[in-house]
Write an enzyme that holds these catalytic residues in place. Sequence first.
Site, PDB file in Angstrom:
ATOM      1  N   SER A   9       0.841  -1.206   0.000  1.00 34.81           N
ATOM      2  CA  SER A   9       0.000   0.000   0.000  1.00 34.81           C
ATOM      3  C   SER A   9       0.875   1.254   0.000  1.00 34.81           C
ATOM      4  CB  SER A   9      -0.876   0.025   1.262  1.00 34.81           C
ATOM      5  OG  SER A   9      -1.378   1.341   1.451  1.00 34.81           O
ATOM      6  N   HIS A  34      -0.995  -1.352  -4.308  1.00 38.19           N
ATOM      7  CA  HIS A  34      -2.279  -1.067  -3.662  1.00 38.19           C
ATOM      8  C   HIS A  34      -2.402   0.438  -3.446  1.00 38.19           C
ATOM      9  CE1 HIS A  34      -5.790  -2.351  -1.271  1.00 38.19           C
ATOM     10  NE2 HIS A  34      -5.492  -1.377  -0.444  1.00 38.19           N
ATOM     11  N   ASP A  36      -4.598   3.348  -2.061  1.00 40.97           N
ATOM     12  CA  ASP A  36      -5.723   3.636  -1.146  1.00 40.97           C
ATOM     13  C   ASP A  36      -6.295   5.010  -1.432  1.00 40.97           C
ATOM     14  OD1 ASP A  36      -4.036   1.782   1.345  1.00 40.97           O
ATOM     15  OD2 ASP A  36      -6.024   1.341   0.548  1.00 40.97           O
ATOM     16  N   MET A  38      -9.046   7.728  -0.557  1.00 41.20           N
ATOM     17  CA  MET A  38      -9.925   8.074   0.563  1.00 41.20           C
ATOM     18  C   MET A  38     -10.490   9.475   0.348  1.00 41.20           C
ATOM     19  SD  MET A  38      -7.629   6.692   3.723  1.00 41.20           S
ATOM     20  CE  MET A  38      -6.905   5.051   3.689  1.00 41.20           C
ATOM     21  N   HIS A  67      -8.123   0.731  -4.301  1.00 43.94           N
ATOM     22  CA  HIS A  67      -9.094   0.493  -3.230  1.00 43.94           C
ATOM     23  C   HIS A  67      -9.862   1.794  -2.999  1.00 43.94           C
ATOM     24  CE1 HIS A  67      -9.611  -0.544   1.341  1.00 43.94           C
ATOM     25  NE2 HIS A  67     -10.770  -0.490   0.687  1.00 43.94           N
ATOM     26  N   MET A  69     -12.172   3.937  -1.155  1.00 43.82           N
ATOM     27  CA  MET A  69     -12.877   4.178   0.100  1.00 43.82           C
ATOM     28  C   MET A  69     -13.564   5.543  -0.035  1.00 43.82           C
ATOM     29  SD  MET A  69      -9.853   2.702   2.532  1.00 43.82           S
ATOM     30  CE  MET A  69      -8.638   2.903   1.215  1.00 43.82           C
ATOM     31  N   MET A 138     -11.139  -6.494   4.963  1.00 46.26           N
ATOM     32  CA  MET A 138     -10.458  -5.514   5.818  1.00 46.26           C
ATOM     33  C   MET A 138     -10.215  -6.126   7.189  1.00 46.26           C
ATOM     34  SD  MET A 138     -10.028  -3.066   3.786  1.00 46.26           S
ATOM     35  CE  MET A 138      -9.260  -1.968   4.987  1.00 46.26           C
ATOM     36  N   GLY A 143      -9.217   3.619   6.728  1.00 45.59           N
ATOM     37  CA  GLY A 143      -8.977   5.052   6.936  1.00 45.59           C
ATOM     38  C   GLY A 143      -7.524   5.385   7.187  1.00 45.59           C
ATOM     39  N   PHE A 144      -6.805   4.452   7.807  1.00 41.60           N
ATOM     40  CA  PHE A 144      -5.422   4.787   8.161  1.00 41.60           C
ATOM     41  C   PHE A 144      -4.512   3.558   8.073  1.00 41.60           C
ATOM     42  CE2 PHE A 144      -6.361   9.015   9.511  1.00 41.60           C
ATOM     43  CZ  PHE A 144      -7.690   8.953   9.927  1.00 41.60           C
ATOM     44  N   GLY A 145      -3.256   3.810   7.743  1.00 40.89           N
ATOM     45  CA  GLY A 145      -2.257   2.753   7.836  1.00 40.89           C
ATOM     46  C   GLY A 145      -1.788   2.653   9.275  1.00 40.89           C
ATOM     47  N   GLY A 146      -1.005   1.624   9.566  1.00 44.67           N
ATOM     48  CA  GLY A 146      -0.398   1.504  10.884  1.00 44.67           C
ATOM     49  C   GLY A 146      -1.322   1.053  11.998  1.00 44.67           C
ATOM     50  N   ASP A 176      -6.335  -6.902   4.070  1.00 41.47           N
ATOM     51  CA  ASP A 176      -5.824  -5.533   4.077  1.00 41.47           C
ATOM     52  C   ASP A 176      -5.950  -4.884   5.457  1.00 41.47           C
ATOM     53  OD1 ASP A 176      -6.840  -2.588   2.134  1.00 41.47           O
ATOM     54  OD2 ASP A 176      -5.179  -2.933   3.510  1.00 41.47           O
ATOM     55  N   GLY A 177      -4.776  -4.657   6.074  1.00 43.95           N
ATOM     56  CA  GLY A 177      -4.813  -3.884   7.324  1.00 43.95           C
ATOM     57  C   GLY A 177      -4.067  -4.561   8.445  1.00 43.95           C
ATOM     58  N   GLY A 178      -2.939  -3.950   8.834  1.00 46.39           N
ATOM     59  CA  GLY A 178      -2.190  -4.469   9.991  1.00 46.39           C
ATOM     60  C   GLY A 178      -1.447  -5.760   9.744  1.00 46.39           C
ATOM     61  N   GLY A 198       1.362  -1.932   4.184  1.00 51.17           N
ATOM     62  CA  GLY A 198       1.989  -0.618   4.020  1.00 51.17           C
ATOM     63  C   GLY A 198       3.099  -0.467   5.049  1.00 51.17           C
TER      64      GLY A 198
HETATM   65  C1  DX5 Z   1      -6.558   1.266   5.335  1.00 49.21           C
HETATM   66  C2  DX5 Z   1      -6.042   0.844   3.984  1.00 49.21           C
HETATM   67  C3  DX5 Z   1      -4.960  -0.189   4.068  1.00 49.21           C
HETATM   68  C4  DX5 Z   1      -3.764   0.290   4.850  1.00 49.21           C
HETATM   69  C5  DX5 Z   1      -2.752  -0.817   5.021  1.00 49.21           C
HETATM   70  O1  DX5 Z   1      -7.762   1.963   5.177  1.00 49.21           O
HETATM   71  O2  DX5 Z   1      -7.075   0.297   3.206  1.00 49.21           O
HETATM   72  O3  DX5 Z   1      -4.559  -0.540   2.745  1.00 49.21           O
HETATM   73  O4  DX5 Z   1      -3.165   1.358   4.188  1.00 49.21           O
HETATM   74  O5  DX5 Z   1      -1.707  -0.260   5.727  1.00 49.21           O
HETATM   75  P1  DX5 Z   1      -1.019  -1.055   6.937  1.00 49.21           P
HETATM   76  O6  DX5 Z   1      -0.357  -2.241   6.289  1.00 49.21           O
HETATM   77  O7  DX5 Z   1      -0.052  -0.061   7.502  1.00 49.21           O
HETATM   78  O8  DX5 Z   1      -2.113  -1.439   7.872  1.00 49.21           O
HETATM   79 ZN    ZN Z   2      -6.480  -0.583   1.247  1.00 53.53          ZN
END
Ligand code: DX5
Ligand code: ZN
Length: 219
Positions: A9, A34, A36, A38, A67, A69, A138, A143-146, A176-178, A198
């Site tokens: 991502s 990927h 994202d 938003m 993706h 969102m 998901m 909404g956010f990475g990390g 996708d996510g974490g 990401g």
């Molecule tokens: C969150 C995104 C994910 C996110 C993944 O809304 O859809 O793609 O960026 O990032 P990490 O791997 O840091 O969770």
């Molecule tokens: Zn995503």
Amino acid sequence: MKKIQISPSILSADFSQLGNEIIKLEKGGADMIHVDVMDGHFVPNLTIGPPIIKSLRKYTNLPFDVHLMIDPVHKYIKNYADAGADIITIHPEATENLIDSIELIESLNKKIGVSLNPDTPIKAIEDILSKIHLVLIMSVFPGFGGQKFMPEVLNKIKDLNKIKIDKKLDFNIEVDGGINFENSKLVIDAGADILVSGTTIFSENEGNIKKNIEILKTF
Ligand code: DX5
Ligand code: ZN
């Protein structure tokens, strides 16, 4: 032997260097990118849109795994297709008619993805599984990475994989996510075909993208 694909991502990339970051991801063995998107409405964050995707298109031939969102999503789908998206993934909650949006993506000759938030059950999309190429599960609220991986989605991945096998369907399961080095094997064993990451890819091992992608692919 199951082939695991990695879709890094770019949300975790240096946004002032996105073109170069994409080159580094390709050199590091990414299978797709990927992206994202938003809108600050469907999710409480705002990232990039079609003009940026269009400008990034020339940096790689890897598929853009976009993706969306965003809500509403239907009227913007063509903009992303024209900007260079290869896979267009939408959230069912963001369209008034999921079938219409799926058919629009298909008419644009793009791969169709549908995303399930952690609190959206599989039954919300069970009757359209035969029409799509990808289910994006998901493992965080978007909404956010990390963010921290939500282990309760492992059962959802297993359940979806069982439906896929029982009904002999061929969509890919993307998670996708974490995703990190501790949970990637669990996610793969549960049935994932594609991992989005990401934070782990860009920050582990002093940002050694190639090494981080290799570790995520190993199971
Ligand atoms: C969150 C995104 C994910 C996110 C993944 O809304 O859809 O793609 O960026 O990032 P990490 O791997 O840091 O969770
Ligand atoms: Zn995503």
